[in-house]
Write a protein that holds these residues in place. Sequence first.
Motif, PDB file in Angstrom:
ATOM      1  N   ASP A   1     -24.400   8.729  17.458  1.00 25.78           N
ATOM      2  CA  ASP A   1     -25.533   8.811  16.540  1.00 25.78           C
ATOM      3  C   ASP A   1     -25.090   9.197  15.140  1.00 25.78           C
ATOM      4  OD1 ASP A   1     -27.297   8.146  18.567  1.00 25.78           O
ATOM      5  OD2 ASP A   1     -27.984  10.202  18.916  1.00 25.78           O
ATOM      6  N   ARG A   2     -24.166  10.134  15.035  1.00 25.04           N
ATOM      7  CA  ARG A   2     -23.689  10.571  13.724  1.00 25.04           C
ATOM      8  C   ARG A   2     -22.946   9.434  13.016  1.00 25.04           C
ATOM      9  NH1 ARG A   2     -22.219  15.962  13.260  1.00 25.04           N
ATOM     10  NH2 ARG A   2     -21.546  15.393  11.167  1.00 25.04           N
ATOM     11  N   VAL A   3     -22.165   8.692  13.753  1.00 30.22           N
ATOM     12  CA  VAL A   3     -21.449   7.564  13.170  1.00 30.22           C
ATOM     13  C   VAL A   3     -22.431   6.496  12.702  1.00 30.22           C
ATOM     14  CG1 VAL A   3     -19.845   5.666  13.664  1.00 30.22           C
ATOM     15  CG2 VAL A   3     -19.331   7.985  14.458  1.00 30.22           C
ATOM     16  N   ALA A   4     -23.450   6.208  13.513  1.00 29.68           N
ATOM     17  CA  ALA A   4     -24.455   5.220  13.120  1.00 29.68           C
ATOM     18  C   ALA A   4     -25.166   5.655  11.837  1.00 29.68           C
ATOM     19  CB  ALA A   4     -25.450   5.021  14.254  1.00 29.68           C
ATOM     20  N   THR A   5     -25.472   6.936  11.717  1.00 21.19           N
ATOM     21  CA  THR A   5     -26.110   7.459  10.509  1.00 21.19           C
ATOM     22  C   THR A   5     -25.214   7.253   9.299  1.00 21.19           C
ATOM     23  OG1 THR A   5     -27.360   9.122  11.752  1.00 21.19           O
ATOM     24  CG2 THR A   5     -27.022   9.526   9.411  1.00 21.19           C
ATOM     25  N   ALA A   6     -23.934   7.532   9.455  1.00 24.07           N
ATOM     26  CA  ALA A   6     -22.993   7.342   8.352  1.00 24.07           C
ATOM     27  C   ALA A   6     -22.939   5.888   7.908  1.00 24.07           C
ATOM     28  CB  ALA A   6     -21.604   7.816   8.779  1.00 24.07           C
ATOM     29  N   LEU A   7     -22.913   4.983   8.861  1.00 26.12           N
ATOM     30  CA  LEU A   7     -22.803   3.563   8.541  1.00 26.12           C
ATOM     31  C   LEU A   7     -24.090   3.023   7.916  1.00 26.12           C
ATOM     32  CD1 LEU A   7     -20.963   2.332  11.745  1.00 26.12           C
ATOM     33  CD2 LEU A   7     -19.991   2.544   9.453  1.00 26.12           C
ATOM     34  N   ASN A   8     -25.229   3.586   8.264  1.00 24.98           N
ATOM     35  CA  ASN A   8     -26.509   3.088   7.756  1.00 24.98           C
ATOM     36  C   ASN A   8     -26.904   3.699   6.434  1.00 24.98           C
ATOM     37  OD1 ASN A   8     -26.926   1.389   9.963  1.00 24.98           O
ATOM     38  ND2 ASN A   8     -27.919   3.002  11.168  1.00 24.98           N
ATOM     39  N   ALA A   9     -26.223   4.772   6.032  1.00 24.70           N
ATOM     40  CA  ALA A   9     -26.623   5.479   4.811  1.00 24.70           C
ATOM     41  C   ALA A   9     -26.253   4.666   3.580  1.00 24.70           C
ATOM     42  CB  ALA A   9     -25.928   6.833   4.754  1.00 24.70           C
TER      43      ALA A   9
ATOM     44  N   LYS B   1      -8.151  -7.247  16.515  1.00 29.14           N
ATOM     45  CA  LYS B   1      -8.967  -6.037  16.386  1.00 29.14           C
ATOM     46  C   LYS B   1      -9.562  -5.632  17.734  1.00 29.14           C
ATOM     47  CE  LYS B   1     -13.334  -8.311  15.108  1.00 29.14           C
ATOM     48  NZ  LYS B   1     -14.381  -8.411  14.069  1.00 29.14           N
ATOM     49  N   PRO B   2      -9.759  -4.335  17.937  1.00 29.14           N
ATOM     50  CA  PRO B   2     -10.322  -3.852  19.199  1.00 29.14           C
ATOM     51  C   PRO B   2     -11.835  -4.013  19.245  1.00 29.14           C
ATOM     52  CG  PRO B   2      -9.958  -2.020  17.727  1.00 29.14           C
ATOM     53  CD  PRO B   2      -9.430  -3.241  17.025  1.00 29.14           C
ATOM     54  N   ASP B   3     -12.379  -3.912  20.466  1.00 24.74           N
ATOM     55  CA  ASP B   3     -13.836  -3.918  20.609  1.00 24.74           C
ATOM     56  C   ASP B   3     -14.373  -2.566  21.070  1.00 24.74           C
ATOM     57  OD1 ASP B   3     -13.168  -3.896  23.337  1.00 24.74           O
ATOM     58  OD2 ASP B   3     -13.693  -5.998  23.636  1.00 24.74           O
ATOM     59  N   HIS B   4     -13.488  -1.621  21.392  1.00 28.67           N
ATOM     60  CA  HIS B   4     -13.910  -0.277  21.777  1.00 28.67           C
ATOM     61  C   HIS B   4     -12.974   0.775  21.187  1.00 28.67           C
ATOM     62  CE1 HIS B   4     -16.377  -2.415  24.747  1.00 28.67           C
ATOM     63  NE2 HIS B   4     -17.096  -1.307  24.811  1.00 28.67           N
ATOM     64  N   ILE B   5     -13.540   1.938  20.894  1.00 28.73           N
ATOM     65  CA  ILE B   5     -12.817   3.114  20.429  1.00 28.73           C
ATOM     66  C   ILE B   5     -12.836   4.120  21.569  1.00 28.73           C
ATOM     67  CG2 ILE B   5     -12.754   4.982  18.740  1.00 28.73           C
ATOM     68  CD1 ILE B   5     -14.477   3.085  16.914  1.00 28.73           C
TER      69      ILE B   5
ATOM     70  N   TRP C   1     -15.202   5.017  10.040  1.00 33.17           N
ATOM     71  CA  TRP C   1     -14.228   4.169   9.351  1.00 33.17           C
ATOM     72  C   TRP C   1     -13.782   3.021  10.246  1.00 33.17           C
ATOM     73  CZ3 TRP C   1      -8.526   5.315   9.929  1.00 33.17           C
ATOM     74  CH2 TRP C   1      -7.750   4.437   9.155  1.00 33.17           C
ATOM     75  N   LEU C   2     -13.460   3.318  11.493  1.00 31.56           N
ATOM     76  CA  LEU C   2     -13.010   2.269  12.412  1.00 31.56           C
ATOM     77  C   LEU C   2     -14.129   1.268  12.689  1.00 31.56           C
ATOM     78  CD1 LEU C   2     -10.923   4.367  14.973  1.00 31.56           C
ATOM     79  CD2 LEU C   2     -10.065   2.953  13.091  1.00 31.56           C
ATOM     80  N   CYS C   3     -15.342   1.766  12.879  1.00 34.00           N
ATOM     81  CA  CYS C   3     -16.460   0.842  13.128  1.00 34.00           C
ATOM     82  C   CYS C   3     -16.686  -0.063  11.927  1.00 34.00           C
ATOM     83  CB  CYS C   3     -17.732   1.630  13.449  1.00 34.00           C
ATOM     84  SG  CYS C   3     -17.775   2.330  15.119  1.00 34.00           S
TER      85      CYS C   3
ATOM     86  N   ASP D   1     -20.517  -1.748  16.618  1.00 32.73           N
ATOM     87  CA  ASP D   1     -21.707  -0.926  16.804  1.00 32.73           C
ATOM     88  C   ASP D   1     -21.267   0.357  17.497  1.00 32.73           C
ATOM     89  OD1 ASP D   1     -24.018   0.331  17.643  1.00 32.73           O
ATOM     90  OD2 ASP D   1     -24.775  -1.360  18.804  1.00 32.73           O
ATOM     91  N   PRO D   2     -21.412   1.518  16.846  1.00 37.49           N
ATOM     92  CA  PRO D   2     -20.916   2.749  17.459  1.00 37.49           C
ATOM     93  C   PRO D   2     -21.560   3.077  18.800  1.00 37.49           C
ATOM     94  CG  PRO D   2     -22.270   3.230  15.534  1.00 37.49           C
ATOM     95  CD  PRO D   2     -22.002   1.763  15.526  1.00 37.49           C
TER      96      PRO D   2
END
Length: 215
Positions: free
Chosen positions: A207-215, A58-62, A169-171, A177-178
């Motif tokens: 920030d938007r990705v972090a919000t999605a993951l935390n919701a 698995k990767p560590d960066h996108i 999705w990838l995170c 951590d996005p």
Amino acid sequence: MTPSERNFRLTRRGVLGLGGGLMLGALAGTEAYAAPRVHTRAEWSARPPRSATQVIAKPDHIVIHHTASSNVTDYSLAAAYRVSHWIQDLHMDRNGWIDAGQQLTISRGGYLLEGRSKSLSSINNRQNVLGAQTANHNSHTIGIEHEGIYVTASVPTALFEKSVLTCAWLCQQYGLDPHAAIVGHRDYNATQCPGDVFYARLPELRDRVATALNA
């Protein structure tokens, strides 16, 4: 991977099914969103790779890219398929690579497409395929091509929204951590990619990705 893929000699440009039923929450408000629909290589009739695709850890960066192609106003699925063919032809016929270099592509109309062979199955298995999208960093990154050129032009809403969903999705798949994982191509290589305008929006994307993951 061929020597030309490793060295990335030519200037880039000028140039997944559902992710396990994952529900991503609230990109805006409280509505939940499913993992993004990925149009497979079979659907856009990709050419077979010249040699076997290497599945890796698995990767560590996108890595966020733009294709530096025209900012077309045809936002259809057919146009998305055409840009995938254009990328693959460029990478295989001009650059001499075994296949499309990137793992995923997002069209200006917001369609998400599988790039290099076995990318979707690898993501769903929390693995990756060795691409040719970020010179000297392909062994630990996964790349998303975004159709268009964003040096001065605005990023289309549909494209940016799909990038949020795709990165979330990838995170989730890779446990990333996005804020640490999402980077621009220029963070690794001497390039304008993904363009000044898109690069300036990477903090918003994280920030938007972090919000999605935390919701």
